[in-house]
Design a protein around this motif. Structure first.
Motif, mmCIF file in Angstrom:
data_model
loop_
_atom_site.group_PDB
_atom_site.id
_atom_site.type_symbol
_atom_site.label_atom_id
_atom_site.label_comp_id
_atom_site.label_asym_id
_atom_site.label_seq_id
_atom_site.Cartn_x
_atom_site.Cartn_y
_atom_site.Cartn_z
ATOM 1 N N PHE A 1 0.826 -1.197 0.000
ATOM 2 C CA PHE A 1 0.000 0.000 0.000
ATOM 3 C C PHE A 1 0.867 1.257 0.000
ATOM 4 C CE2 PHE A 1 -2.632 3.203 2.216
ATOM 5 C CZ PHE A 1 -3.716 3.205 1.364
ATOM 6 N N LEU A 2 1.878 1.262 0.866
ATOM 7 C CA LEU A 2 2.781 2.409 0.945
ATOM 8 C C LEU A 2 3.486 2.624 -0.388
ATOM 9 C CD1 LEU A 2 4.048 4.571 2.750
ATOM 10 C CD2 LEU A 2 5.828 2.931 3.342
ATOM 11 N N LEU A 3 3.968 1.524 -0.951
ATOM 12 C CA LEU A 3 4.650 1.596 -2.244
ATOM 13 C C LEU A 3 3.701 2.165 -3.308
ATOM 14 C CD1 LEU A 3 7.032 0.827 -4.085
ATOM 15 C CD2 LEU A 3 6.123 -1.490 -4.189
ATOM 16 N N GLY A 4 2.465 1.650 -3.321
ATOM 17 C CA GLY A 4 1.480 2.091 -4.313
ATOM 18 C C GLY A 4 1.115 3.554 -4.137
ATOM 19 N N VAL A 5 0.873 3.949 -2.887
ATOM 20 C CA VAL A 5 0.481 5.335 -2.637
ATOM 21 C C VAL A 5 1.585 6.289 -3.078
ATOM 22 C CG1 VAL A 5 0.018 7.016 -0.817
ATOM 23 C CG2 VAL A 5 -1.148 4.825 -0.792
ATOM 24 N N CYS A 6 2.837 5.929 -2.745
ATOM 25 C CA CYS A 6 3.952 6.797 -3.134
ATOM 26 C C CYS A 6 4.034 6.902 -4.652
ATOM 27 C CB CYS A 6 5.268 6.268 -2.589
ATOM 28 S SG CYS A 6 5.371 6.423 -0.817
ATOM 29 N N ALA A 7 3.938 5.777 -5.333
ATOM 30 C CA ALA A 7 4.045 5.778 -6.794
ATOM 31 C C ALA A 7 2.919 6.603 -7.407
ATOM 32 C CB ALA A 7 4.003 4.353 -7.320
#
Lengths: 328, 310
Positions: B98-104
């Motif tokens: 989720f963190l990776l996706g939100v940042c991207a």
């Protein structure tokens, strides 16, 4: 007294990859305070480009090449974008052809109207702005103005939106209103209402109007003067009665003959044969040469001069040269 | 609107139920079972295992048991990792994905929208030409190529960033860049075409004729209209980015959900496959619902759930 607007030898061209398109070619006309000038002509004759040149809003790729647009003793063609935006909406306002698409769909009517006042009349308080909008909406004949201000364009009909466009354009009491085919997209009963409304408002505010249209019926209802445009040029200009009763240019004859009449046989229309010339091509003679049944040898090679009669009726056609004689 | 949202949530539950059912039967239709190994297990052990996980019961009964558990939000135990439940995995791995996706996604939106606007305003200018080339390259390169390229240059040659693993902010930079490349270019291109269309529309001409400055026309009148189609794609794109990060997660050895998903399929970990599928469907459905709600807020022409009035 000097004129409100003097357009002098205006040339506006579009530069395309095929070459220069002379959309407006040495156009000149004058307009007094409170006067209504109708510019008529078929699609592509340069009517809208003339008006957009006055506003300084010629579309991308287009440019005013030469000429003057003197509005209240100042040349608009020489003004910067910033100076022009102070005149637009305040001194010169504009309404457009299609009221369905001319209002921004995601803002309320109130928001869009208020914008004009926020830009041009900064001294007004919020209350005063509101009062002014309500007053103007009442003037254009809209019921429930308070309600209207909160509505979005899609909640209103075409006629109502055109009324709103008119109300919005008149908010700052402009000296000149340019109406670019304001009735074309409306049905006939609404057309008549809008024309009446514009005439009433013109009388009330003493606004000069440039009315661009291809509807000669609308012209007769409201205009003082008419200019007939063809292929980027004004080929004839006269007081409205002179033009209707004593048209001079063969193109104007064609236009008036093409009007459908009540006493005409069913399905009978009299179009002008042929189509407008390609503005990309350099031409020497009269632009109407190919379609004119009265064309002469000299029309092919030489562009007609402007001949002006004593009553101000002007025409660009060799038939009015002093040496012209009708041959049987 | 509130009623409409309730209705949509009810409908979503039905959709999730259907997805769960289909996944359940598809899983069981694949030949083999969760306890197949290269060296076959002792039949008694296998029998005991099947008994432990209720795999010896008739399929219909298993289905009902499973659905009852799912309704209680219990996605069951993993068949592959002993003593761990699917819920544990989601709790542990999802925050990472989720963190990776939100940042991207943030990178894609924050850079993509202004880039699209610049591209449209300076159409065929040098800014537009550079952006055109960049976005075309980024859209056509698969993210594992971008990931390996970044690793080689930034990680190996220049030694600026750690090549893999997850935890520190430095470790996040490369996976985020690799993952955002596609949505970033896509949003840029979409914003550009949408902006170009809006800028040539009649109401922009009206605004200009009112004396509104170029700047205000662009950022007030045009932007709010031009962003609508971008919002539409953003929801599914976001769901896709947090679920589809599987390749990037694998390359950078990030302990996210995407990796779990592929492994679960290889391992025939029935509950894990089904659990993750259900979880992903819920994500996708809710992101679409959120987009619809946002859309109704931005565009006054859209009234949720009122199409039958009048």
């Amino acid at each position: 007294m000097s004129k409100l607007l003097t357009v002098n030898e205006l040339c506006t061209s579009f530069f395309t990859k095929f070459g220069e398109v002379k959309a407006v070619d040495h156009v000149s006309f004058e307009l007094d305070k409170g006067e209504v000038l109708a510019i008529v002509g078929e699609s592509g004759s340069g009517k809208s480009v003339t008006s957009m040149s006055i506003m300084g809003l010629v579309a991308k790729g287009g440019k005013i090449i030469s000429g003057e647009i003197i509005f209240e003793d100042e040349d608009l063609a020489k003004k910067s974008e910033k100076e022009l935006s102070k005149i637009r909406g305040k001194e010169i306002a504009m309404i457009f052809q299609d009221p369905m698409t001319c209002l921004n769909p995601v803002f309320t009517i109130g928001n869009q109207m208020e914008e004009v006042l926020k830009i041009h009349q900064k001294q007004l308080s919020k209350k005063e702005r509101h009062a002014k909008m309500v007053e103007m909406l009442e003037k254009v004949g809209l019921a429930n103005p308070l309600e209207r201000l909160k509505q979005y364009p899609h909640e209103l009909s075409g006629g109502m939106r055109q009324r709103i466009m008119i109300a919005m354009s008149l908010l700052c009491n402009p000296k000149l209103l340019i109406a670019d085919e304001p009735t074309t997209a409306l049905d006939v009963t609404i057309q008549a209402q809008i024309v009446d409304l514009m005439r009433d408002l013109k009388d009330e505010f003493n606004t000069a109007i440039i009315l661009i249209t291809h509807d000669l019926g609308v012209v007769a209802g409201i205009a003082d003067k008419v200019a007939v445009m063809y292929a980027g040029e004004i080929v004839e200009e006269a007081k409205v009665d002179d033009l209707y009763y004593h048209p001079l240019h063969p193109y104007t004859w064609g236009l008036l003959k093409a009007l459908p009449r009540l006493d005409m046989k069913e399905n009978e229309l009299r179009p002008i044969p042929g189509s407008t010339p390609d503005l990309l091509l350099e031409r020497k003679g009269c632009p109407f040469f190919d379609r004119c049944e009265y064309a002469m040898e000299c029309c092919k090679e030489h562009r007609p001069d402007k001949f002006v009669k004593e009553n101000g009726h002007s025409v660009k056609c060799w038939r009015y040269h002093e040496d012209f004689k009708e041959v049987e | 609107m509130f009623k409409y949202i309730l209705k949509r949530i009810a409908l979503s539950i039905v959709i999730v139920f259907v997805i769960a059912t289909i996944t359940f039967f598809l899983c069981h239709a694949i030949p083999g079972g969760p306890f197949d190994r290269e060296k076959p297990l002792n039949p008694t052990i296998l029998e005991n295992l099947n008994k432990k996980y209720n795999l010896d019961k008739p399929l219909g009964e298993q289905y009902i048991d499973y659905m009852v558990d799912v309704a209680k939000l219990d996605l069951g135990p993993s068949y592959y990792y002993t003593n761990q439940t699917v819920n544990d995995f989601i709790e542990r791995c999802f925050p990472v994905s989720f963190l990776l996706g939100v940042c991207a996604m943030l990178v894609a939106v924050v850079l993509g929208i202004p880039a699209g606007i610049i591209s449209a305003l300076k159409q065929n200018g040098w800014q537009d030409n550079i952006l055109k080339i960049l976005t075309t390259i980024l859209v056509s390169l698969p993210n594992f190529v971008i990931a390996s390229g970044l690793m080689y240059i930034l990680g190996y040659k220049l030694e600026l960033l750690p090549v893999a693993l997850w935890g520190t902010p430095q470790q996040m930079i490369m996976p985020v860049l690799a993952l955002s490349a596609y949505p970033l270019s896509y949003i840029t291109k979409m914003m550009k075409s949408s902006m170009l269309e809006v800028m040539s529309s009649d109401y922009i001409r009206t605004a200009r004729s009112k004396g509104v400055s170029k700047f205000m026309v662009t950022y007030k009148h045009a932007l709010k209209n031009a962003i609508l189609p971008v919002i539409t794609v953003m929801g599914p794109m976001f769901a896709g980015i947090i679920t589809g990060s599987l390749v990037v997660e694998k390359i950078f050895a990030i302990p996210g959900l995407g990796q779990q998903f592929t492994e679960a399929i290889f391992n025939r970990d029935y509950t894990m496959i089904m659990g993750l599928t259900i979880f992903y469907s819920i994500l996708l459905i809710s992101s679409i619902l959120i987009v619809d709600i946002v859309y109704a807020i931005v565009d006054p022409r859209i009234k949720l759930g009122k199409e039958k009035v009048e």
